[in-house]
Motif scaffolding. Structure first.
Motif, PDB file in Angstrom:
ATOM      1  N   THR A 120     -13.706  37.190  47.389  1.00 51.37           N
ATOM      2  CA  THR A 120     -14.536  38.103  48.183  1.00 51.37           C
ATOM      3  C   THR A 120     -15.883  37.449  48.696  1.00 51.37           C
ATOM      4  O   THR A 120     -16.118  37.578  49.888  1.00 51.37           O
ATOM      5  N   GLU A 121     -16.486  36.791  47.559  1.00 54.82           N
ATOM      6  CA  GLU A 121     -17.753  36.310  47.843  1.00 54.82           C
ATOM      7  C   GLU A 121     -17.706  35.133  48.979  1.00 54.82           C
ATOM      8  O   GLU A 121     -18.461  34.898  49.717  1.00 54.82           O
ATOM      9  N   GLU A 122     -16.472  34.622  48.840  1.00 54.56           N
ATOM     10  CA  GLU A 122     -16.338  33.087  49.722  1.00 54.56           C
ATOM     11  C   GLU A 122     -16.088  33.717  51.179  1.00 54.56           C
ATOM     12  O   GLU A 122     -16.476  33.071  52.140  1.00 54.56           O
ATOM     13  N   LEU A 123     -15.647  34.894  51.190  1.00 60.31           N
ATOM     14  CA  LEU A 123     -15.183  35.454  52.733  1.00 60.31           C
ATOM     15  C   LEU A 123     -16.627  36.446  53.101  1.00 60.31           C
ATOM     16  O   LEU A 123     -16.480  36.917  54.178  1.00 60.31           O
ATOM     17  N   THR A 167     -20.367  45.609  56.151  1.00 68.43           N
ATOM     18  CA  THR A 167     -20.616  45.538  54.911  1.00 68.43           C
ATOM     19  C   THR A 167     -19.288  45.241  54.094  1.00 68.43           C
ATOM     20  O   THR A 167     -18.279  45.572  54.321  1.00 68.43           O
ATOM     21  N   LEU A 168     -19.347  44.410  52.985  1.00 67.59           N
ATOM     22  CA  LEU A 168     -18.404  44.109  52.130  1.00 67.59           C
ATOM     23  C   LEU A 168     -18.599  44.670  50.568  1.00 67.59           C
ATOM     24  O   LEU A 168     -19.408  44.021  49.863  1.00 67.59           O
ATOM     25  N   TYR A 169     -17.601  45.480  50.244  1.00 71.82           N
ATOM     26  CA  TYR A 169     -17.955  46.287  48.819  1.00 71.82           C
ATOM     27  C   TYR A 169     -17.000  45.700  47.884  1.00 71.82           C
ATOM     28  O   TYR A 169     -15.655  45.350  48.301  1.00 71.82           O
ATOM     29  N   ILE A 170     -17.143  45.699  46.476  1.00 73.46           N
ATOM     30  CA  ILE A 170     -16.240  45.196  45.531  1.00 73.46           C
ATOM     31  C   ILE A 170     -16.258  46.263  44.420  1.00 73.46           C
ATOM     32  O   ILE A 170     -17.346  46.713  44.062  1.00 73.46           O
ATOM     33  N   TYR A 171     -15.218  46.897  44.095  1.00 76.62           N
ATOM     34  CA  TYR A 171     -15.203  47.881  42.971  1.00 76.62           C
ATOM     35  C   TYR A 171     -13.970  47.253  42.009  1.00 76.62           C
ATOM     36  O   TYR A 171     -12.576  47.343  42.391  1.00 76.62           O
ATOM     37  N   VAL A 194     -15.739  46.862  54.668  1.00 74.17           N
ATOM     38  CA  VAL A 194     -14.518  46.532  54.275  1.00 74.17           C
ATOM     39  C   VAL A 194     -14.738  46.500  52.618  1.00 74.17           C
ATOM     40  O   VAL A 194     -15.742  46.022  52.268  1.00 74.17           O
ATOM     41  N   SER A 195     -13.553  47.003  51.987  1.00 74.71           N
ATOM     42  CA  SER A 195     -13.757  47.113  50.529  1.00 74.71           C
ATOM     43  C   SER A 195     -12.730  46.833  49.825  1.00 74.71           C
ATOM     44  O   SER A 195     -11.747  46.656  50.448  1.00 74.71           O
ATOM     45  N   VAL A 196     -12.816  46.396  48.876  1.00 72.21           N
ATOM     46  CA  VAL A 196     -11.873  45.636  47.792  1.00 72.21           C
ATOM     47  C   VAL A 196     -11.970  46.469  46.435  1.00 72.21           C
ATOM     48  O   VAL A 196     -13.220  46.392  45.898  1.00 72.21           O
ATOM     49  N   GLU A 197     -10.723  47.151  46.036  1.00 72.27           N
ATOM     50  CA  GLU A 197     -10.807  47.735  44.778  1.00 72.27           C
ATOM     51  C   GLU A 197      -9.601  47.320  44.085  1.00 72.27           C
ATOM     52  O   GLU A 197      -8.859  47.042  44.534  1.00 72.27           O
ATOM     53  N   VAL A 198      -9.979  47.067  42.618  1.00 68.51           N
ATOM     54  CA  VAL A 198      -9.097  46.653  41.774  1.00 68.51           C
ATOM     55  C   VAL A 198      -8.902  47.794  40.476  1.00 68.51           C
ATOM     56  O   VAL A 198     -10.126  48.031  40.140  1.00 68.51           O
ATOM     57  N   MET A 199      -7.773  48.019  40.186  1.00 64.75           N
ATOM     58  CA  MET A 199      -7.909  49.271  39.199  1.00 64.75           C
ATOM     59  C   MET A 199      -6.366  48.880  38.502  1.00 64.75           C
ATOM     60  O   MET A 199      -5.355  48.149  38.825  1.00 64.75           O
ATOM     61  N   GLU A 200      -6.129  49.647  37.464  1.00 63.49           N
ATOM     62  CA  GLU A 200      -4.825  49.423  36.576  1.00 63.49           C
ATOM     63  C   GLU A 200      -4.417  50.671  36.268  1.00 63.49           C
ATOM     64  O   GLU A 200      -4.777  51.791  36.242  1.00 63.49           O
ATOM     65  N   ILE A 201      -2.982  50.701  36.520  1.00 61.22           N
ATOM     66  CA  ILE A 201      -2.025  51.961  36.555  1.00 61.22           C
ATOM     67  C   ILE A 201      -1.137  51.674  35.319  1.00 61.22           C
ATOM     68  O   ILE A 201      -0.092  50.952  35.707  1.00 61.22           O
ATOM     69  N   GLN A 202      -1.434  52.012  33.865  1.00 60.46           N
ATOM     70  CA  GLN A 202      -0.484  51.632  32.658  1.00 60.46           C
ATOM     71  C   GLN A 202      -0.337  50.176  32.749  1.00 60.46           C
ATOM     72  O   GLN A 202      -1.360  49.441  32.610  1.00 60.46           O
ATOM     73  N   ASP A 203       0.862  49.741  32.976  1.00 60.81           N
ATOM     74  CA  ASP A 203       0.921  48.153  32.663  1.00 60.81           C
ATOM     75  C   ASP A 203       1.116  47.484  33.797  1.00 60.81           C
ATOM     76  O   ASP A 203       1.623  46.407  34.164  1.00 60.81           O
ATOM     77  N   ARG A 204       0.401  47.984  35.094  1.00 59.17           N
ATOM     78  CA  ARG A 204       0.392  47.241  36.617  1.00 59.17           C
ATOM     79  C   ARG A 204      -0.962  47.461  37.081  1.00 59.17           C
ATOM     80  O   ARG A 204      -1.726  48.116  36.601  1.00 59.17           O
ATOM     81  N   ILE A 205      -1.194  46.568  37.871  1.00 60.23           N
ATOM     82  CA  ILE A 205      -2.547  46.481  38.623  1.00 60.23           C
ATOM     83  C   ILE A 205      -2.617  46.863  39.967  1.00 60.23           C
ATOM     84  O   ILE A 205      -1.598  46.653  40.860  1.00 60.23           O
TER      85      ILE A 205
END
Length: 439
Positions: free
Chosen positions: A299-302, A312-316, A351-362
């Motif tokens: 994300t920082e590269e872009l 604005t570019l957000y990361i969660y 633009v926002s980028v979000e990463v989260m987990e749901i049980q054994d999946r991301i």
């Protein structure tokens, strides 16, 4: 006992009565004794006649029962013949129709009465009658034919495909007495077979075209990448020379050559990746890596691209365990494609980028406030070389392969991708991947 035996026995009784009468005329015995003896003989004969009569009556009853059963069986056969779903015909040895059921009459578009006495060959098109006649002559040797496919025609001349089964009919002495024909209209089946054949042929042609396209893309991508790397290499060498050795205009031209070459090389890499994915030749290099670090670094590269458009570019990132097993280069490629598209088609907002987990999946979620996608176009955006807004994509550049590559990479990783979007309100892409991808 039959009628002949019964008549014979009556004649025997009459003969015995005549003998008794003659004996009575010449007998020296008194008349009373002769009368008694005659009566005894007559009673005996009458008893025998009575027994014979009972036997004959019983046989008549059995015969009547048998005749009734035979009539019922004949009627049942006639009903089966008459109401059968397929056409049934009975002909003599020369093919003249003697019997025809309702289905045969419907099939030939005429009445049962009209069919009787007609030659079956009249319902064969003229250009095929010689072959039919030849086959009919050979029937005497074959006794029966199963599923003989012929062209037939109705009384009005409308042609149809028919499957015919023929069986020989013999008399009590085993001689040929005629033929029994079963006729079925198979026009629909023949049309379906022809359609299936055309579809199979078309599929083979499409597969061959797809194979040739993939082969062409792979070969051309390799061939183009070689000189492009040379252009990039020499451009970098020129840009490393001291500043004073270049006129400002010349240095600007070299920078433009270098940037254009990098852009063209990225397009070539997309084509090469897509051809590998489409042909099933791309393999994942699985390893354990830190997803949070990869997402942050990518994300920082872009970020510079977003800042150039004042976005604005957000990361969660919300991961209890950031380590996953996957191909880090391909996960990065997915994220780069989604992020660069989001930035490319967003002019106001962010633009926002979000990463989260749901049980054994991301879950990777890329959301923008850009131009959005029409509902009718949502199902097309993952097709190769598909660009929803041709004017904008021509302005922004691109091959139309980015989302197609993302879609195929996600499925190669046994994940799935979904998109939600409205025109003028932006788009949200969700990529769901297993935490551990198995080879």
């Amino acid at each position: 006992m039959n009628a002949y035996d019964f008549a014979h026995q009556i004649d025997a009784v009459r003969h015995r009565a005549d003998v008794l009468g003659n004996q009575a005329k010449i007998s020296p015995l008194p008349s009373s004794e002769i009368l008694h003896q005659c009566l005894e003989e007559l009673n005996t004969a009458l008893e025998e006649l009575h027994v014979a009569e009972e036997e004959l009556r019983q046989q008549n009853e059995e015969l009547a029962t048998a005749r009734q059963a035979m009539e019922l069986e004949r009627q049942r056969y006639q009903e089966l013949f008459e109401f059968a779903p397929d056409g049934y015909l009975v002909t003599d040895p020369q093919g003249k129709i003697q019997e025809a059921n309702r289905a045969a009459a419907r099939l030939l578009c005429t009445s049962q009465k009209f069919l009787k006495g007609k030659l079956l060959i009249n319902f064969i098109p003229e250009n095929e009658r010689r072959a039919f006649r030849s086959r009919l002559l050979r029937l005497h040797e074959m006794e029966q034919i199963q599923d003989w496919e012929v062209r037939m025609q109705t009384r009005e001349g409308i042609r149809f495909d028919a499957a015919i089964s023929v069986t020989m009919v013999r008399d009590n002495e085993g001689n040929l007495n005629g033929w029994r024909w079963l006729v079925r209209n198979i026009t629909a089946r023949k049309q379906a077979e022809a359609q299936m054949h055309a579809i199979r042929l078309e599929n083979l042609q499409l597969q061959e075209a797809s194979r040739m396209k993939s082969q062409f893309l792979a070969v051309m991508s390799h061939e183009l990448r070689t000189p492009m790397n040379a252009i990039l290499g020499f451009s970098q060498l020129l840009l490393r020379l001291p500043y004073h050795q270049f006129p400002p205009q010349a240095r600007n031209m070299v920078e433009r050559i270098f940037n254009s070459a990098k852009r063209l090389l990225a397009l070539i890499e997309d084509i090469l990746d897509f051809s590998k994915l489409e042909s099933g030749r791309l393999e994942l290099r699985l390893q354990e890596f830190n997803l949070a670090e990869l997402v942050t670094a990518t994300t920082e590269e872009l970020r510079c691209l977003a800042e150039q458009k004042h976005l604005t570019l957000y990361i969660y990132i919300n991961l209890s365990n950031p380590n996953i097993i996957n191909d880090s280069d391909r996960v990065r490629q997915i994220l780069v494609n989604l992020l660069s598209n989001a930035i490319k088609f967003t002019d106001i907002g962010g633009v926002s980028v979000e990463v989260m987990e749901i049980q054994d999946r991301i879950m990777l979620i890329v959301k923008d406030t850009g131009i959005g996608i029409a509902k009718a176009d949502l199902k097309k955006i993952f097709q190769e070389f598909r660009q929803v807004n041709q004017c904008l994509t021509r302005k922004q550049g691109g091959t139309g392969l980015g989302l197609a590559i993302v879609d195929q990479l996600v499925h190669l990783m046994k994940g799935n991708i979904t998109v939600e979007s409205k025109l003028g309100e932006g788009s949200t892409f969700r990529v769901e991947l297993p935490r551990i991808v198995s080879s």
